[in-house]
Design a protein around this motif. Structure first.
Motif, PDB file in Angstrom:
ATOM      1  N   ARG A   1       0.800  -1.217   0.000  1.00  0.00           N
ATOM      2  CA  ARG A   1       0.000   0.000   0.000  1.00  0.00           C
ATOM      3  C   ARG A   1       0.835   1.271   0.000  1.00  0.00           C
ATOM      4  O   ARG A   1       0.286   2.373  -0.077  1.00  0.00           O
ATOM      5  CB  ARG A   1      -0.954  -0.006   1.205  1.00  0.00           C
TER       6      ARG A   1
ATOM      7  N   ILE B   1      -6.398  -4.985   5.730  1.00  0.00           N
ATOM      8  CA  ILE B   1      -5.470  -4.754   6.836  1.00  0.00           C
ATOM      9  C   ILE B   1      -6.153  -5.162   8.136  1.00  0.00           C
ATOM     10  O   ILE B   1      -7.317  -4.835   8.361  1.00  0.00           O
ATOM     11  CB  ILE B   1      -5.059  -3.272   6.889  1.00  0.00           C
TER      12      ILE B   1
ATOM     13  N   ASN C   1       5.976   0.709  11.026  1.00  0.00           N
ATOM     14  CA  ASN C   1       5.466  -0.520  10.416  1.00  0.00           C
ATOM     15  C   ASN C   1       5.000  -1.486  11.504  1.00  0.00           C
ATOM     16  O   ASN C   1       5.535  -1.493  12.613  1.00  0.00           O
ATOM     17  CB  ASN C   1       6.551  -1.185   9.568  1.00  0.00           C
TER      18      ASN C   1
ATOM     19  N   ALA D   1      -8.986 -10.067   9.966  1.00  0.00           N
ATOM     20  CA  ALA D   1      -8.906  -9.535   8.603  1.00  0.00           C
ATOM     21  C   ALA D   1      -9.204 -10.672   7.642  1.00  0.00           C
ATOM     22  O   ALA D   1      -8.608 -11.749   7.727  1.00  0.00           O
ATOM     23  CB  ALA D   1      -7.520  -8.950   8.300  1.00  0.00           C
TER      24      ALA D   1
ATOM     25  N   ASP E   1      -0.360  -9.398  16.560  1.00  0.00           N
ATOM     26  CA  ASP E   1       0.635  -8.364  16.303  1.00  0.00           C
ATOM     27  C   ASP E   1       1.932  -8.739  17.016  1.00  0.00           C
ATOM     28  O   ASP E   1       1.975  -8.807  18.248  1.00  0.00           O
ATOM     29  CB  ASP E   1       0.103  -7.023  16.817  1.00  0.00           C
TER      30      ASP E   1
END
Length: 475
Positions: free
Chosen positions: A217, A325, A338, A373, A380
């Motif tokens: 992206r 995402i 990031n 998603a 994470d």
């Protein structure tokens, strides 16, 4: 104008059901400062509905098509997948529907409304006549190329003919099959038509505000070909291709373009040589694409053309091929940071999407936050990868349990600029420690923790067993 015909200036994204997504997006773009959109008008879906309502055989043919496709039967999707469909019958019925539409007579009120809109814009000008179905350019189904577009249409009679041809293109075999595959029923799609002033394009092409190949992206992909872009769409030439990241062209492929599609004075197009884009024009296009993406709130596939060093936008639709995402349940990372997510399902050799109940159950019982998603759960791992000890432990664990994910993470950490190491005292489970918060100290390994966790789980189960006694029914 009547409800049958609306000027583009009267249209916005709230009117998708009347004008189709393509026209609604054009109306939105027309309102954006600094975005040039060729002026035009829309023959609304209400006009299409009135015309077909006067032909009762139309609805009967559509009902037959749905029966042949199995859409009206229980478990239709499973049946179609297991046993296929009668494609020959779909082809025949689609042709009958298209032929029926092609032979309609336009009501006098509609003809008069189109004539007034045409005269307002200029009776002697050339126009593009383009389909704008109500199920088109959607976030989950782009319908790109499924219905027809006609360029350099000159004169009122030709415009009227091409409006009908756009309606008929709703029933080509490829368009009908695409809708069946996407699960649209016969009542879910109507056709509007947008008529716009032609731009005498020197160069035309597309801007993707996310790389459609890699899904990155942060990359803007620009493709350009000479003339109206018809040579590119038809495959007669290859496009010049550029990739832009943060205002810098990071990759380019210059094709040997020998043909350029240009408008002919007598109507239609002819082909000749022409120029391509300069680096400055590529960067202007990339910046324009980012502005449009910010307006719509999602990565966009934008069609444009260049005339007299000015870019004109003729279409913008969501890119439907990008994986979504993850929606993070934890605090957002600082701007420019990031984040790295690992798929929970892939750790269990479960690559298919989960149902909502499964997603909810996993998220409820998990001891770490899980993001959803695309029907899949992710954890994470940014914080772990950002500390020396955490990075070594995570890479070692995942390298043993799933070598593919381990290799992918190793590739990321080898990019020193992607996720730099941070001091251990500056990390929390959600990323960098907020200003003023006490530092997080590592916990020493303690085997007693395992016994305590087991005991706590057993006590919780015992409590649940006691509570469930005496309950019945929905309770």
């Amino acid at each position: 104008m009547t409800d049958f015909v609306l000027a583009l200036s009267e249209v916005d994204r709230r009117q998708v059901a009347m004008v189709g997504s393509k026209t609604a997006h054009l109306g939105e773009l027309l309102r954006m400062e600094g975005v040039r959109v060729p002026d035009g008008f829309c023959v609304t879906a209400s006009a299409f509905a009135e015309v077909v309502a006067a032909r009762p055989e139309f609805d009967a043919l559509q009902a037959r098509l749905m029966r042949v496709a199995g859409v009206d039967r229980p478990r239709a999707a499973w049946l179609r997948q297991a046993f296929g469909v009668d494609q020959a019958s779909i082809r025949t019925l689609s042709a009958e529907l298209g032929g029926l539409i092609s032979g309609v007579d336009l009501p006098d009120t509609l003809t008069a409304a189109i004539a007034r809109a045409h005269a307002r814009l200029g009776a002697g000008a050339a126009y593009a006549v383009r389909s704008s179905a109500t199920a088109e350019d959607l976030p989950t189904a782009s319908f790109a190329g499924q219905q027809d577009t006609f360029l350099n249409v000159v004169g009122l009679d030709a415009i009227l003919q091409h409006v009908v041809r756009c309606w008929a293109s709703l029933f080509t075999e490829r368009a009908v099959t695409y809708r069946l595959e996407k699960g649209f029923d016969r009542h879910g799609v109507r056709m509007a038509v947008v008529v716009q002033r032609m731009v005498p394009a020197e160069v035309a092409g597309v801007v993707f505000t996310a790389d459609p190949v890699s899904g990155n992206r942060k990359i803007t992909a620009v493709e350009a070909s000479f003339g109206l872009g018809e040579a590119l769409v038809s495959g007669a030439v290859d496009a010049d291709a550029f990739q832009v990241r943060e205002g810098v062209i990071v990759a380019r492929t210059i094709a040997q373009q020998r043909l350029a599609a240009r408008p002919s004075q007598a109507g239609g197009v002819h082909q000749q040589m022409g120029p391509s884009l300069t680096d400055a024009q590529v960067l202007r296009l990339a910046a324009l694409g980012r502005r449009i993406e910010a307006h719509f709130g999602t990565p966009q596939d934008i069609e444009w053309c260049l005339a007299d060093d000015e870019f004109h936008v003729v279409q913008s639709r969501p890119i439907t091929t990008l994986f979504p995402i993850p929606e993070a349940p934890i605090p957002a990372a600082p701007d420019g940071t990031n984040r790295v997510y690992v798929s929970v399902g892939h750790q269990q050799m479960m690559t298919d999407p989960m149902r909502p109940l499964g997603l909810s159950l996993w998220q409820m019982k998990a001891r770490v936050p899980m993001s959803e998603a695309g029907g899949r759960l992710f954890v994470d791992v940014t914080a772990a990868l950002s500390s020396p000890a955490g990075r070594a432990g995570l890479l070692g664990m995942l390298g043993r349990s799933d070598p593919l994910i381990g290799d992918a993470l190793q590739t990321l950490v080898d990019r020193a600029d992607f996720l730099p190491l941070l001091p251990p005292d500056g990390l929390t489970a959600a990323g960098p420690t907020p200003a003023g918060a006490p530092p997080v100290r590592p916990i020493e390994a303690d085997p007693a923790i395992v016994a305590a966790l087991v005991a706590r789980s057993q006590a919780a189960l015992a409590a649940l067993k006691r509570d469930i006694q005496g309950k019945s029914g929905s309770a």
